[in-house]
Write an enzyme that holds these catalytic residues in place. Structure first.
Site, PDB file in Angstrom:
ATOM      1  N   TYR A   1      47.197  34.937 102.593  1.00 51.83           N
ATOM      2  CA  TYR A   1      45.745  34.940 102.408  1.00 51.83           C
ATOM      3  C   TYR A   1      45.073  33.801 103.187  1.00 51.83           C
ATOM      4  CZ  TYR A   1      41.237  34.873  99.984  1.00 51.83           C
ATOM      5  OH  TYR A   1      39.895  34.887  99.692  1.00 51.83           O
TER       6      TYR A   1
ATOM      7  N   HIS B   1      55.356  47.780  96.494  1.00 51.45           N
ATOM      8  CA  HIS B   1      55.493  48.593  95.285  1.00 51.45           C
ATOM      9  C   HIS B   1      56.058  49.967  95.630  1.00 51.45           C
ATOM     10  CE1 HIS B   1      53.151  45.589  93.071  1.00 51.45           C
ATOM     11  NE2 HIS B   1      53.470  46.243  91.962  1.00 51.45           N
TER      12      HIS B   1
ATOM     13  N   HIS C   1      51.907  35.272  93.529  1.00 49.97           N
ATOM     14  CA  HIS C   1      50.539  34.864  93.865  1.00 49.97           C
ATOM     15  C   HIS C   1      50.531  33.630  94.762  1.00 49.97           C
ATOM     16  CE1 HIS C   1      46.322  33.877  93.528  1.00 49.97           C
ATOM     17  NE2 HIS C   1      46.635  32.694  93.002  1.00 49.97           N
TER      18      HIS C   1
ATOM     19  N   TRP D   1      49.326  36.933  86.417  1.00 52.90           N
ATOM     20  CA  TRP D   1      50.445  37.509  85.671  1.00 52.90           C
ATOM     21  C   TRP D   1      51.776  37.271  86.385  1.00 52.90           C
ATOM     22  CZ3 TRP D   1      54.167  41.443  85.506  1.00 52.90           C
ATOM     23  CH2 TRP D   1      54.342  42.171  86.687  1.00 52.90           C
TER      24      TRP D   1
END
Length: 449
Positions: free
Chosen positions: A353, A378, A345, A340
């Protein structure tokens, strides 16, 4: 003579195909020419049919009709609540004081520090250890300085604080990627590599001169990256041949239109529901809040990820326009978070990652670390502008880990997709209402008493 004039009747009506009586009759068909064959119904999954455009249009019509009554009731009960002055008041308490805009301008200091540090590292004036230390200090101040100003300066509104912290967070992630890529270039230069690896440069859609390290360490290159709709730095971004004015104007029209719709919907629809929910120790959890909150979220997604980012990309001739994928078809929570928001990402995958995996950490730990980082930002972007710390956003993001495990383990296909949609429609409004309730208790309960 008569036969010669009329011709041979056997040629016109051969014996193998005799005439049949009756108007409109024809010759009998071959019994083997059947009208049936083995095939599935369209709504069966085995049919392979996928064109449900009419069903989608029906859903849109039903959605509009079902909300038209609520819209009319809202107008009759509250009247027109939209006030253009509210747009200014959301960003400014004092029309002569613009702290949020000043903070955004100050962010250029951190950008120039990062560029100057990389130039010194390319010349050998700084060691890698000292350069890393300078970058770490620069990014640490970049993270804490705007938060301190938002918390300590009363004239910074909540919306202005959110805008400032969002801008600084984007700059922070960009500078981190800028640091990493230039470090990789220096490593390749040390190994006397003749060409940059494919991860550091990509082929352009048009013939342009490739930039090689350290030729990329310029103000123009830095600020192109700062304004480009991406968080991952490259020496040679894919570029489109030219600016399409028709495409640019369509995206601009969409941006303005969607912004007006979002603003009107928030003022006319959301504010009365929020005000009715502002009761001490009482939260109104019902569909009257969840549905408009979800629709505003969808409109914001289209406004930002499609209209705004495509407008910026077209203006800068930035070639990579994949800002999102088909997250609406997500059959798992993990797939949703991977598709999304593609720019975030890609950054998490490239700079967080995969480096953890290369250092020997497991996939489960690395995935949990990514969710933890996302949960931190967030909460950072919500609690600091509101000047209260309740960790609802943090806990909501961390709850995605057990939810992802449960959906991936027990639900598949349409059931998994339904679970993802339910978590979006119910989970986000729940967290928003928690913040609304706590904000009311802190700022308005004592005044009412």
């Amino acid at each position: 003579m008569a036969l010669r004039q009329t011709g041979d009747l056997s040629r016109v009506y051969p014996a193998s195909r005799p005439m049949t009586a009756g108007i409109g009759s024809s010759a009998p068909r071959d019994p083997g020419n059947n009208c049936h064959k083995t095939q599935e119904s369209l709504l069966s999954s085995a049919s392979g049919y996928k064109n449900y455009r009419g069903v989608l249009n029906w859903c849109v019509v039903m959605l509009v009709l079902s909300n038209a009554r609520l819209f009319l009731e809202n107008l009759l009960r509250y009247g027109v609540l939209v006030d253009p002055i509210q747009v200014v008041s959301l960003f400014l308490n004092d029309p002569y004081s613009w702290p949020a805009a000043c903070l955004v301008i100050v962010s250029n200091v951190f950008i120039l520090v990062a560029l100057y540090t990389e130039r010194q590292l390319s010349k050998g004036s700084l060691s890698e250890l000292v350069g890393l230390l300078v970058h770490c200090i620069n990014m640490a101040v970049l993270l804490t300085f705007p938060a301190a100003v938002v918390l300590l300066v009363p004239s910074v509104t909540s919306v202005g604080g959110l805008f400032v912290l969002g801008t600084y967070t984007i700059v922070l992630l960009k500078l981190y990627s800028y640091k990493d890529v230039n470090f990789w270039c220096r490593e390749l230069s040390t190994m006397k590599a003749k060409k940059l690896s494919r991860s550091l440069s990509c082929k352009s859609h048009i013939r342009e001169r490739k930039v090689c390290y350290p030729g990329n360490l310029t103000l123009r290159d830095m600020y192109y990256f700062i304004f480009a709709p991406t968080l991952c730095y490259e020496l040679n971004f894919p570029r489109s041949p030219k600016i399409r004015m028709s495409f640019l104007l369509r995206r601009l029209f969409e941006m303005v239109r969607k912004y007006l719709i979002i603003f009107f919907s928030f003022c006319q629809w959301m504010i009365p529901i929020i005000q009715s929910s502002m009761k001490p120790l009482e939260v109104n959890l019902n569909l009257s809040f969840q549905v408009p909150n979800h629709l505003l979220w969808l409109m914001f997604f289209y406004w930002f990820f499609h209209s705004s980012l495509n407008f910026t990309a077209e203006l800068l001739r930035f070639g990579d326009r994949q800002f999102y994928k088909d997250w609406w078809n997500s059959e798992s929570v993990t797939y949703f978070w991977q598709n999304w928001n593609i720019p975030v990402h890609k950054w998490c995958l490239r700079h967080f990652y995969k480096p953890l995996l290369r250092r020997g950490f497991s996939k489960m730990f690395s995935q949990s670390a990514v969710f933890f980082l996302s949960a931190f930002f967030h909460e950072y972007l919500v609690s600091v502008p509101l000047r209260m710390f309740r960790l609802w956003a943090f806990m909501g993001m961390m709850a995605q880990l057990p939810l992802a495990w449960f959906v991936g383990r027990f639900l598949r296909g349409n059931y998994g997709n339904a679970a993802v949609w339910i978590s979006i429609i119910i989970g986000q409004p729940f967290a928003v209402l928690m913040y609304v309730h706590d904000y009311y208790v802190i700022h308005y309960r004592q005044e009412g008493e």
